[in-house]
Design a protein around this motif. Structure first.
Motif, PDB file in Angstrom:
ATOM      1  N   TYR A 182       0.839  -1.203   0.000  1.00  0.00           N
ATOM      2  CA  TYR A 182       0.000   0.000   0.000  1.00  0.00           C
ATOM      3  C   TYR A 182       0.875   1.254   0.000  1.00  0.00           C
ATOM      4  O   TYR A 182       0.623   2.196  -0.743  1.00  0.00           O
ATOM      5  CB  TYR A 182      -0.933  -0.007   1.217  1.00  0.00           C
ATOM      6  CG  TYR A 182      -1.834   1.208   1.273  1.00  0.00           C
ATOM      7  CD1 TYR A 182      -2.873   1.370   0.361  1.00  0.00           C
ATOM      8  CD2 TYR A 182      -1.646   2.197   2.235  1.00  0.00           C
ATOM      9  CE1 TYR A 182      -3.695   2.484   0.393  1.00  0.00           C
ATOM     10  CE2 TYR A 182      -2.467   3.309   2.284  1.00  0.00           C
ATOM     11  CZ  TYR A 182      -3.493   3.454   1.364  1.00  0.00           C
ATOM     12  OH  TYR A 182      -4.289   4.552   1.403  1.00  0.00           O
ATOM     13  N   MET A 183       1.914   1.241   0.840  1.00  0.00           N
ATOM     14  CA  MET A 183       2.827   2.393   0.913  1.00  0.00           C
ATOM     15  C   MET A 183       3.478   2.641  -0.454  1.00  0.00           C
ATOM     16  O   MET A 183       3.609   3.782  -0.900  1.00  0.00           O
ATOM     17  CB  MET A 183       3.930   2.151   1.961  1.00  0.00           C
ATOM     18  CG  MET A 183       3.435   1.952   3.376  1.00  0.00           C
ATOM     19  SD  MET A 183       2.565   3.391   4.016  1.00  0.00           S
ATOM     20  CE  MET A 183       2.172   2.863   5.675  1.00  0.00           C
ATOM     21  N   ARG A 184       3.873   1.541  -1.121  1.00  0.00           N
ATOM     22  CA  ARG A 184       4.490   1.677  -2.443  1.00  0.00           C
ATOM     23  C   ARG A 184       3.493   2.249  -3.455  1.00  0.00           C
ATOM     24  O   ARG A 184       3.847   3.064  -4.300  1.00  0.00           O
ATOM     25  CB  ARG A 184       4.992   0.315  -2.930  1.00  0.00           C
ATOM     26  CG  ARG A 184       6.276  -0.146  -2.255  1.00  0.00           C
ATOM     27  CD  ARG A 184       6.605  -1.551  -2.710  1.00  0.00           C
ATOM     28  NE  ARG A 184       7.765  -2.095  -2.013  1.00  0.00           N
ATOM     29  CZ  ARG A 184       8.031  -3.387  -1.933  1.00  0.00           C
ATOM     30  NH1 ARG A 184       7.224  -4.270  -2.506  1.00  0.00           N
ATOM     31  NH2 ARG A 184       9.098  -3.812  -1.297  1.00  0.00           N
ATOM     32  N   LEU A 185       2.242   1.778  -3.368  1.00  0.00           N
ATOM     33  CA  LEU A 185       1.203   2.265  -4.284  1.00  0.00           C
ATOM     34  C   LEU A 185       0.972   3.763  -4.086  1.00  0.00           C
ATOM     35  O   LEU A 185       0.893   4.524  -5.056  1.00  0.00           O
ATOM     36  CB  LEU A 185      -0.111   1.504  -4.059  1.00  0.00           C
ATOM     37  CG  LEU A 185      -1.333   2.032  -4.826  1.00  0.00           C
ATOM     38  CD1 LEU A 185      -1.111   1.931  -6.334  1.00  0.00           C
ATOM     39  CD2 LEU A 185      -2.591   1.297  -4.416  1.00  0.00           C
ATOM     40  N   ILE A 186       0.899   4.197  -2.835  1.00  0.00           N
ATOM     41  CA  ILE A 186       0.684   5.614  -2.523  1.00  0.00           C
ATOM     42  C   ILE A 186       1.826   6.455  -3.101  1.00  0.00           C
ATOM     43  O   ILE A 186       1.600   7.493  -3.738  1.00  0.00           O
ATOM     44  CB  ILE A 186       0.596   5.810  -0.988  1.00  0.00           C
ATOM     45  CG1 ILE A 186      -0.683   5.193  -0.432  1.00  0.00           C
ATOM     46  CG2 ILE A 186       0.677   7.301  -0.632  1.00  0.00           C
ATOM     47  CD1 ILE A 186      -1.949   5.836  -0.929  1.00  0.00           C
ATOM     48  N   ARG A 187       3.066   6.003  -2.874  1.00  0.00           N
ATOM     49  CA  ARG A 187       4.217   6.747  -3.400  1.00  0.00           C
ATOM     50  C   ARG A 187       4.173   6.785  -4.929  1.00  0.00           C
ATOM     51  O   ARG A 187       4.467   7.809  -5.549  1.00  0.00           O
ATOM     52  CB  ARG A 187       5.529   6.103  -2.923  1.00  0.00           C
ATOM     53  CG  ARG A 187       5.826   6.382  -1.458  1.00  0.00           C
ATOM     54  CD  ARG A 187       7.286   6.085  -1.112  1.00  0.00           C
ATOM     55  NE  ARG A 187       7.471   6.125   0.330  1.00  0.00           N
ATOM     56  CZ  ARG A 187       7.478   5.064   1.120  1.00  0.00           C
ATOM     57  NH1 ARG A 187       7.322   3.866   0.601  1.00  0.00           N
ATOM     58  NH2 ARG A 187       7.649   5.186   2.417  1.00  0.00           N
ATOM     59  N   HIS A 188       3.817   5.645  -5.525  1.00  0.00           N
ATOM     60  CA  HIS A 188       3.745   5.574  -6.987  1.00  0.00           C
ATOM     61  C   HIS A 188       2.716   6.579  -7.520  1.00  0.00           C
ATOM     62  O   HIS A 188       2.992   7.302  -8.491  1.00  0.00           O
ATOM     63  CB  HIS A 188       3.362   4.159  -7.435  1.00  0.00           C
ATOM     64  CG  HIS A 188       3.144   4.068  -8.915  1.00  0.00           C
ATOM     65  ND1 HIS A 188       4.183   3.985  -9.820  1.00  0.00           N
ATOM     66  CD2 HIS A 188       2.001   4.105  -9.651  1.00  0.00           C
ATOM     67  CE1 HIS A 188       3.686   3.967 -11.047  1.00  0.00           C
ATOM     68  NE2 HIS A 188       2.369   4.031 -10.971  1.00  0.00           N
TER      69      HIS A 188
END
Length: 282
Positions: free
Chosen positions: A205-211
């Motif tokens: 989820y954190m990676r998706l938000i940053r992306h």
């Protein structure tokens, strides 16, 4: 040449507006700097703890009005807080922070005293996107607790972090909030379309938000990323649901930002969505 400031208007004991030969009009801050001062009095530069320019006349007026509405102890504390933020980031801050953050924290304190807790729907996302600003914002909340004994709710850390980010990036807080709301809208669409209840603490989820954050920035700057054609065809075939949802997201971004979004974004977003669904790396 000696730094000479002359009083134009005393706003309170610790803040005044002065004239200066080079800067024209400036805001001067210092403990007791305005006490017993009258118009055209000279100010000793050594008594100035902080100086900033509000070049925009509208902002000058906003700041003057703000100081008449906010308790002097809070203004004094806010000056310490902004100096603390400046020391921690070590880069110039947009001086609108003197208005935006002061206004926000003064209102947050009032809400707290009235027993009102404003929920922050972007807290986890803000922490993931802006870890440095979030860390400094946590320190700001602690300074408030130490100085006036008020422990603001955790949601305020996120709001304060957005103000710090706005001052660092020279983006207006409205733009920062708009991006946060757009990301929240996208997450809601993803959850609904994939029938997912996303674990907001997960690394995927954190990676998706940053992306999504970097994708929005890329769209705004017109940055082109290479489109891997073979991977696009493979993902479309292997993960049709995630691929279709990615295109749905791209259309939302186009409508919200009024800018074109390159097709390559769908490829990278599909991979993030598949990881989110399977909770594993592709």
């Amino acid at each position: 040449m000696k730094e000479s400031f002359f009083v134009k208007k005393v706003l309170n004991n610790n803040v005044l507006i002065a004239t200066h030969h080079a800067y024209k009009e400036v805001v001067l801050i210092g403990k007791g700097i305005g006490f017993n001062k009258k118009k055209n009095d000279e100010i000793d530069a050594q008594s100035v703890e902080k100086m900033f320019l509000l070049k925009n006349e509208e902002e000058q007026e906003q700041y003057k009005q703000l100081l008449t509405q906010v308790d002097e102890h809070v203004i004094e504390m806010m000056n310490d807080i902004i100096v603390h933020i400046q020391t921690r980031v070590n880069v110039p801050l947009n001086e609108h922070i003197h208005i935006g953050l002061t206004d926000h924290i003064a209102f947050a304190i009032k809400r707290f005293q009235q027993g009102m807790d404003l929920k922050n729907p972007f807290l986890i996302e803000t922490k993931a996107l802006y870890p440095e600003e979030y860390s400094i914002a946590r320190e700001v909340v602690e300074i408030i607790h130490q100085k006036i004994g008020i422990e603001l709710p955790v949601g305020e850390i996120g709001f304060i972090a957005l103000h710090i980010h706005s001052a660092l990036t020279q983006k207006h807080i409205l733009e920062v909030n708009h991006d946060s709301q757009l990301i929240q809208t996208i997450i809601n669409v993803i959850e609904e379309s994939l029938n997912l209840d996303v674990d907001k603490e997960s690394v995927h989820y954190m990676r998706l938000i940053r992306h999504l954050h970097f994708a929005i920035d890329r769209v705004k700057t017109g940055e082109v990323i290479a489109e891997p054609k073979k991977i696009a065809l493979l993902l479309k075939e292997e993960y049709p649901l995630c691929y279709n949802v990615s295109w749905k997201v791209i259309k939302i971004m186009q409508q919200a930002l009024h800018l074109p979004v390159y097709e390559a974004e769908a490829v990278y977003l599909t991979m993030h969505l598949q990881r989110l669904m399977t909770k594993s790396d592709l």
